[in-house]
Write an enzyme that holds these catalytic residues in place. Structure first.
Site, PDB file in Angstrom:
ATOM      1  CG  ASN A 224      -0.209  -0.117   2.523  1.00  0.00           C
ATOM      2  OD1 ASN A 224       0.536   0.785   2.899  1.00  0.00           O
ATOM      3  ND2 ASN A 224      -0.403  -1.228   3.236  1.00  0.00           N
ATOM      4  CB  ILE A 323      -0.461  -7.045  14.294  1.00  0.00           C
ATOM      5  CG1 ILE A 323       0.135  -7.940  13.197  1.00  0.00           C
ATOM      6  CG2 ILE A 323       0.604  -6.677  15.329  1.00  0.00           C
ATOM      7  CD1 ILE A 323       1.242  -7.270  12.402  1.00  0.00           C
ATOM      8  CG  PHE A 343      -2.497   5.028  13.848  1.00  0.00           C
ATOM      9  CD1 PHE A 343      -2.359   6.191  13.114  1.00  0.00           C
ATOM     10  CD2 PHE A 343      -1.964   4.991  15.131  1.00  0.00           C
ATOM     11  CE1 PHE A 343      -1.703   7.296  13.630  1.00  0.00           C
ATOM     12  CE2 PHE A 343      -1.306   6.087  15.656  1.00  0.00           C
ATOM     13  CZ  PHE A 343      -1.175   7.253  14.902  1.00  0.00           C
ATOM     14  CE  LYS A 357      -8.175  -0.678  12.732  1.00  0.00           C
ATOM     15  NZ  LYS A 357      -7.270  -0.217  11.656  1.00  0.00           N
TER      16      LYS A 357
END
Length: 426
Positions: A224, A323, A343, A357
């Site tokens: 990305n 993760i 993040f 999230k």
């Protein structure tokens, strides 16, 4: 109307309002001091240069005066001081004294308390409680390794001076090894860090940064546009705040921040392994990296080539282990001994997606930003989301935002720390 204080060009300079006495002792590294002086001025500091007689053999006072914009001092009998006390007047004005280069001879002078020329006299006369002394050693590798020099450096630290590191590499004498003065940008970074509030002193911070790369075949892969700049800025800011920092970095070409331990990885599975190896000893985990959600189920051992049929290759994908969620599920995170920060790089509906999230990953703090507006850029805007709501950090340099984020993390950790820990928190 645009708030100009929030414009990137209007940010505060790192050393604004600081007055630095830059002392030069004799050594070829004096040529680096010119660039250091320039960097200090650009960072907002006023700089008063003081040179020994030996230093003037390597660089002229005229050069240093031009760069600092102030007259250079070299004699304790300088007639420009009405009271003939340059050693008192100049040292009292300083927020810090930086000796760069600091030769083996000058280190010995400092340890012995010598006062036979202006610069060492100023170091002796400075108020110990409010004018710190930073020294940047510079000498031949054998001189640096000599037991006498090492004893003197240890004593200098015991006396309260901040001894900066040395560089390794080729030396003017033709030899190679330890003892070079650090480069000007390294010294500037260390001086800026010295003045930063140590709000994370004693903490062990683990940061992930950059993209991951998931191989399709030996020459192609999925990645990305993340540059890693935000994560590297956070690593630097955490180190400035007094933390011991480990940075797990995906494939990026960024310089490692001073004082930060770097672990280079490539794929999401590589990053997971590196994070798992360091998470058990960390007290803060900041997952800045843009980790690939999926990877090819099986990478081809050879390059996948076109065969002229117009048919595209059939790729099967499998999901990478999350993760952040993995670390947030560790007992240390569940009991509050490991503070996790996630993040979220979104393309739209930032607040709603970031809130969702945070709840999904079960972290106390989630930092949201718009991916297309931040990837590869030097500036960003952040949205901090926790159980109490959201806080917007307006657009600024990534380093400025990183420092703000570090302060927010430190404040939240202090607020949720057990009562017995609050009493001992630095």
């Amino acid at each position: 109307m645009t708030n100009q204080a929030n414009e990137p060009g209007a940010e505060a300079l790192d050393l604004a309002g600081k007055h630095i006495v830059l002392g030069l002792s004799g050594g070829i590294a004096c040529y680096k001091s010119a660039e250091l002086c320039r960097g200090l001025v650009k960072a907002g500091a006023t700089v008063q240069v003081v040179m020994t007689e030996a230093a003037a053999q390597f660089i002229t006072p005229v050069t240093m005066q031009a760069l600092s914009g102030r007259p250079v001092y070299s004699s304790q009998w300088d007639g420009r001081e009405p009271n003939s006390m340059a050693h008192i007047n100049l040292s009292r004005e300083a927020d810090a004294m930086v000796i760069a280069p600091c030769s083996a001879d000058f280190i010995a002078r400092l340890v012995q308390g010598r006062a036979d020329e202006l610069l060492s006299l100023m170091c002796l006369a400075r108020p110990l409680d409010r004018v710190p002394l930073l020294v940047a050693p510079a000498m031949n590798r054998e001189m640096y390794a000599h037991p006498a020099t090492q004893r003197n450096l240890a004593q200098l630290q015991a006396d309260g001076a901040c001894v900066l590191g040395v560089g390794v590499g080729s030396q003017a004498c033709g030899e190679t090894g330890d003892g070079r003065m650090l480069e000007p940008d390294e010294l500037l970074e260390d001086i800026i860090a010295f003045f930063m509030p140590k709000v994370l002193k004693g903490q062990r911070v683990l940061v992930t940064a950059g993209p991951t790369y998931e191989a399709i075949d030996p020459v192609r892969g999925i990645t990305n546009l993340s540059s890693g700049k935000m994560g590297f800025a956070i690593a630097r800011a955490a180190r400035e705040a007094g933390a011991e920092v480990t940075l797990v970095a995906g494939p990026v070409s960024l310089a490692t921040p001073r004082g930060v331990t770097r672990v280079d990885v490539k794929s999401a599975s590589n990053m997971l392994s590196a994070v798992a190896a360091h998470a058990q000893s960390a007290t803060v985990f900041i997952a800045t990296a843009a980790v690939a959600d999926w990877r090819p189920a099986a990478a081809s051992a050879q390059k996948i080539k076109k065969d002229g049929s117009g048919q595209t290759p059939q790729l099967q994908f499998t999901e990478n282990t999350d993760i952040l969620a993995t670390v947030a599920g560790l007992p240390a995170a569940q009991t509050g001994r490991l503070f996790c920060v996630g993040f979220a790089a979104e393309s739209h509906d930032l607040l709603e997606n970031a809130q969702a999230k945070r709840l999904r990953k079960k972290v106390p703090l989630l930092v949201g930003n718009i991916g297309p507006d931040t990837f590869g850029q030097d500036h960003n805007a952040l949205l901090l989301i926790d159980a109490q709501g959201s806080l917007e950090l307006p657009r600024a340099s990534k380093l400025s935002l990183a420092r703000q984020l570090v302060r927010e993390i430190a404040g939240r950790m202090a607020a949720c720390a057990p009562t017995d820990q609050k009493a001992t928190t630095p």
